[in-house]
Design an enzyme around this catalytic site. Structure first.
Site, PDB file in Angstrom:
ATOM      1  N   SER A  15     -44.863  17.169  12.349  1.00 22.24           N
ATOM      2  CA  SER A  15     -43.998  18.356  12.302  1.00 22.24           C
ATOM      3  C   SER A  15     -44.288  19.174  11.049  1.00 22.24           C
ATOM      4  CB  SER A  15     -42.530  17.885  12.279  1.00 22.24           C
ATOM      5  OG  SER A  15     -41.639  18.967  12.130  1.00 22.24           O
ATOM      6  N   ASP A  36     -46.981   9.382  11.327  1.00 29.01           N
ATOM      7  CA  ASP A  36     -45.586   9.815  11.453  1.00 29.01           C
ATOM      8  C   ASP A  36     -44.784   8.693  12.087  1.00 29.01           C
ATOM      9  OD1 ASP A  36     -44.388  13.029  11.414  1.00 29.01           O
ATOM     10  OD2 ASP A  36     -43.102  11.430  12.189  1.00 29.01           O
ATOM     11  N   VAL A  58     -43.232   5.388   6.407  1.00 30.01           N
ATOM     12  CA  VAL A  58     -43.705   5.398   5.012  1.00 30.01           C
ATOM     13  C   VAL A  58     -42.805   4.576   4.093  1.00 30.01           C
ATOM     14  CG1 VAL A  58     -44.918   7.604   5.243  1.00 30.01           C
ATOM     15  CG2 VAL A  58     -42.541   7.587   4.424  1.00 30.01           C
ATOM     16  N   CYS A  84     -46.519  14.212   3.271  1.00 26.48           N
ATOM     17  CA  CYS A  84     -45.440  15.168   3.555  1.00 26.48           C
ATOM     18  C   CYS A  84     -44.187  14.501   4.105  1.00 26.48           C
ATOM     19  CB  CYS A  84     -45.906  16.206   4.575  1.00 26.48           C
ATOM     20  SG  CYS A  84     -47.255  17.244   4.011  1.00 26.48           S
ATOM     21  N   SER A 147     -40.303  19.319  -4.192  1.00 24.84           N
ATOM     22  CA  SER A 147     -39.460  20.413  -3.700  1.00 24.84           C
ATOM     23  C   SER A 147     -38.978  21.167  -4.926  1.00 24.84           C
ATOM     24  CB  SER A 147     -38.249  19.847  -2.955  1.00 24.84           C
ATOM     25  OG  SER A 147     -37.265  20.857  -2.764  1.00 24.84           O
ATOM     26  N   TYR A 160     -31.079  13.956  -2.663  1.00 25.15           N
ATOM     27  CA  TYR A 160     -32.359  14.568  -2.262  1.00 25.15           C
ATOM     28  C   TYR A 160     -33.111  15.038  -3.520  1.00 25.15           C
ATOM     29  CZ  TYR A 160     -35.699  17.718   0.005  1.00 25.15           C
ATOM     30  OH  TYR A 160     -36.857  18.359   0.414  1.00 25.15           O
ATOM     31  N   LYS A 164     -36.885  13.935  -4.951  1.00 26.18           N
ATOM     32  CA  LYS A 164     -37.986  14.878  -5.163  1.00 26.18           C
ATOM     33  C   LYS A 164     -38.329  14.975  -6.657  1.00 26.18           C
ATOM     34  CE  LYS A 164     -38.804  15.791  -0.936  1.00 26.18           C
ATOM     35  NZ  LYS A 164     -40.112  15.494  -0.346  1.00 26.18           N
ATOM     36  N   PHE A 193     -39.297  26.630   3.466  1.00 27.76           N
ATOM     37  CA  PHE A 193     -40.331  26.850   4.484  1.00 27.76           C
ATOM     38  C   PHE A 193     -39.724  26.693   5.867  1.00 27.76           C
ATOM     39  CE2 PHE A 193     -44.680  27.226   2.730  1.00 27.76           C
ATOM     40  CZ  PHE A 193     -44.323  27.342   1.389  1.00 27.76           C
ATOM     41  N   THR A 195     -39.426  25.252   8.912  1.00 28.90           N
ATOM     42  CA  THR A 195     -39.801  24.041   9.646  1.00 28.90           C
ATOM     43  C   THR A 195     -38.538  23.450  10.270  1.00 28.90           C
ATOM     44  OG1 THR A 195     -39.353  22.455   7.882  1.00 28.90           O
ATOM     45  CG2 THR A 195     -41.520  23.528   7.842  1.00 28.90           C
TER      46      THR A 195
HETATM   47  N1  LIG Z   1     -39.082  22.895   4.834  1.00 23.81           N
HETATM   48  C1  LIG Z   1     -38.689  23.145   3.607  1.00 23.81           C
HETATM   49  O1  LIG Z   1     -38.052  24.163   3.327  1.00 23.81           O
HETATM   50  C2  LIG Z   1     -39.038  22.195   2.488  1.00 23.81           C
HETATM   51  C3  LIG Z   1     -38.739  22.592   1.184  1.00 23.81           C
HETATM   52  C4  LIG Z   1     -39.065  21.762   0.133  1.00 23.81           C
HETATM   53  C5  LIG Z   1     -39.691  20.550   0.375  1.00 23.81           C
HETATM   54  N2  LIG Z   1     -39.964  20.176   1.650  1.00 23.81           N
HETATM   55  C6  LIG Z   1     -40.641  18.910   1.853  1.00 23.81           C
HETATM   56  O2  LIG Z   1     -41.793  19.128   2.632  1.00 23.81           O
HETATM   57  C7  LIG Z   1     -42.110  17.939   3.363  1.00 23.81           C
HETATM   58  C8  LIG Z   1     -42.312  18.279   4.820  1.00 23.81           C
HETATM   59  O3  LIG Z   1     -41.083  18.781   5.303  1.00 23.81           O
HETATM   60  P1  LIG Z   1     -40.986  19.624   6.649  1.00 23.81           P
HETATM   61  O4  LIG Z   1     -40.158  20.801   6.345  1.00 23.81           O
HETATM   62  O5  LIG Z   1     -42.324  19.779   7.248  1.00 23.81           O
HETATM   63  O6  LIG Z   1     -40.065  18.622   7.485  1.00 23.81           O
HETATM   64  P2  LIG Z   1     -40.111  18.207   9.020  1.00 23.81           P
HETATM   65  O7  LIG Z   1     -38.789  17.581   9.249  1.00 23.81           O
HETATM   66  O8  LIG Z   1     -40.547  19.342   9.868  1.00 23.81           O
HETATM   67  O9  LIG Z   1     -41.262  17.089   9.064  1.00 23.81           O
HETATM   68  C9  LIG Z   1     -41.100  15.840   8.419  1.00 23.81           C
HETATM   69  C10 LIG Z   1     -41.861  14.809   9.220  1.00 23.81           C
HETATM   70  O10 LIG Z   1     -41.748  13.563   8.515  1.00 23.81           O
HETATM   71  C11 LIG Z   1     -41.536  12.544   9.486  1.00 23.81           C
HETATM   72  N3  LIG Z   1     -40.874  11.402   8.865  1.00 23.81           N
HETATM   73  C12 LIG Z   1     -39.572  11.305   8.482  1.00 23.81           C
HETATM   74  N4  LIG Z   1     -39.326  10.087   7.988  1.00 23.81           N
HETATM   75  C13 LIG Z   1     -40.489   9.388   8.071  1.00 23.81           C
HETATM   76  C14 LIG Z   1     -40.861   8.072   7.723  1.00 23.81           C
HETATM   77  N5  LIG Z   1     -39.982   7.210   7.199  1.00 23.81           N
HETATM   78  N6  LIG Z   1     -42.150   7.712   7.909  1.00 23.81           N
HETATM   79  C15 LIG Z   1     -43.044   8.565   8.452  1.00 23.81           C
HETATM   80  N7  LIG Z   1     -42.738   9.820   8.829  1.00 23.81           N
HETATM   81  C16 LIG Z   1     -41.462  10.225   8.631  1.00 23.81           C
HETATM   82  C17 LIG Z   1     -40.692  13.184  10.568  1.00 23.81           C
HETATM   83  O11 LIG Z   1     -40.775  12.478  11.791  1.00 23.81           O
HETATM   84  C18 LIG Z   1     -41.297  14.586  10.633  1.00 23.81           C
HETATM   85  O12 LIG Z   1     -42.344  14.638  11.596  1.00 23.81           O
HETATM   86  C19 LIG Z   1     -40.969  16.968   3.063  1.00 23.81           C
HETATM   87  O13 LIG Z   1     -41.366  16.125   2.018  1.00 23.81           O
HETATM   88  C20 LIG Z   1     -39.845  17.874   2.608  1.00 23.81           C
HETATM   89  O14 LIG Z   1     -38.912  17.197   1.787  1.00 23.81           O
HETATM   90  C21 LIG Z   1     -39.656  20.972   2.715  1.00 23.81           C
END
Ligand SMILES: NC(=O)c1ccc[n+]([C@@H]2O[C@H](COP(=O)([O-])OP(=O)(O)OC[C@H]3O[C@@H](n4cnc5c(N)ncnc54)[C@H](O)[C@@H]3O)[C@@H](O)[C@H]2O)c1
Length: 270
Positions: A15, A36, A58, A84, A147, A160, A164, A193, A195
């Site tokens: 994702s 994943d 993970v 990620c 983050s 959270y 981070k 972002f 997502t």
């Molecule tokens: N989207 C944002 O605004 C944002 C902002 C800052 C940081 N982040 C960070 O970016 C990264 C990606 O986030 P995203 O927005 O793509 O989120 P997302 O929810 O779209 O994707 C996260 C993915 O991680 C997988 N996942 C969750 N727990 C897991 C585990 N224990 N083992 C393996 N896979 C696991 C989920 O199944 C999912 O496919 C994360 O670390 C998130 O904290 C996102």
């Protein structure tokens, strides 16, 4: 590091930012393993982008070790790792409620996000030791995902933010420790972002975040994250650094944002 032909692992590849990064690495000629917990999602991304999906939790060291071994059988030990995978468990109030429940939630957030990063980093680096060094003695590169909440976390999100912040804090010591092995460690600290992680936010909360975006006045696109991840991989001088990718936004001040969003009572209501 040159990307073409290299074995790469992307966690959270089912994702969002991980999926975009897996696709960008595959287009750049890497042989990508998509890790994943949601293996169906990872399979779907792999079918579109190339590479192959591996189910991996993970937070579980044995699961990470098994997934890395499966990827290595197919592609050889990964030289490129972009981590990620993470969750956001939402608000964990510091006062009130059941203290035991608070600790359980806090521990879960740290286990998946921070222990998860450590599992992937340490086990992937251990496997890289067996690889022959490339130019400048480089064996591998790890890109973690922090983050902006590591630096300006909001009220209610101490758990959270701590997870981070831990990823940001371990970046330099990990880069220093793994330097003799020729392994670089960096992290990206994204702003907001578009997502699945933020898809559930109500429109008015998204609007509050948007108001704090400086330029461009929008949320980041996953491909923009992927672009930076690949640039970090490619540039050997980038090491031990946490790079904000946020269009100059800062997360809104806590109380104002949260009470307007109805998450906490307005300060004068107490
Ligand atoms: N989207 C944002 O605004 C944002 C902002 C800052 C940081 N982040 C960070 O970016 C990264 C990606 O986030 P995203 O927005 O793509 O989120 P997302 O929810 O779209 O994707 C996260 C993915 O991680 C997988 N996942 C969750 N727990 C897991 C585990 N224990 N083992 C393996 N896979 C696991 C989920 O199944 C999912 O496919 C994360 O670390 C998130 O904290 C996102």
């Amino acid at each position: 590091m040159k990307i073409e032909g290299m074995a790469a692992v992307v966690t959270g590849a089912g994702s969002g930012l991980g999926a975009a990064t897996a696709g960008a690495l595959a287009r750049a000629g890497a042989r990508v393993a998509l890790f994943d917990l949601d293996d169906a999602a990872a399979v779907g991304v792999a079918e579109r982008t190339g590479g192959f999906a591996v189910r991996c939790d993970v937070a579980d060291a044995a699961s990470v070790a098994d997934a890395l071994a499966a990827a290595a059988v197919r592609h050889g030990p990964a030289r490129i790792v972009v981590h990620c995978a993470a969750i956001s468990i939402g608000r964990v109030p510091l006062v009130g409620g059941d203290p035991a429940e608070r600790l359980t939630k806090f521990a879960r957030q740290l286990r998946i996000n921070l222990d998860g990063a450590l599992n992937v980093l340490s086990l992937a680096a251990d496997a890289m030791r067996a690889l022959a060094p490339l130019d400048d003695g480089e064996r591998g590169v790890v890109v973690n995902t922090a983050s902006v909440a590591a630096f300006e976390g909001q009220a209610g999100s101490a758990a959270y933010s701590a997870s981070k912040g831990g990823i940001a804090a371990l970046t330099l010591p990990a880069a220093r420790e793994l330097a003799p092995l020729g392994i670089r460690v960096n992290a990206i600290a994204p702003g907001i972002f578009d997502t699945a992680m933020i898809a559930g936010l109500p429109d008015y909360v998204r609007d509050l975040y948007l108001a704090d975006c400086v330029f461009p006045k929008r949320f980041g696109a996953p491909d923009e994250f992927a672009e930076l991840a690949l640039a970090i991989v490619a540039n050997r001088m980038l090491n031990g650094e946490v790079i904000r990718l946020d269009g100059a936004m800062r997360l809104p001040a806590a109380a104002d944002f949260l009470h307007r969003a109805g998450v906490v009572a307005a300060p004068d209501a107490n």
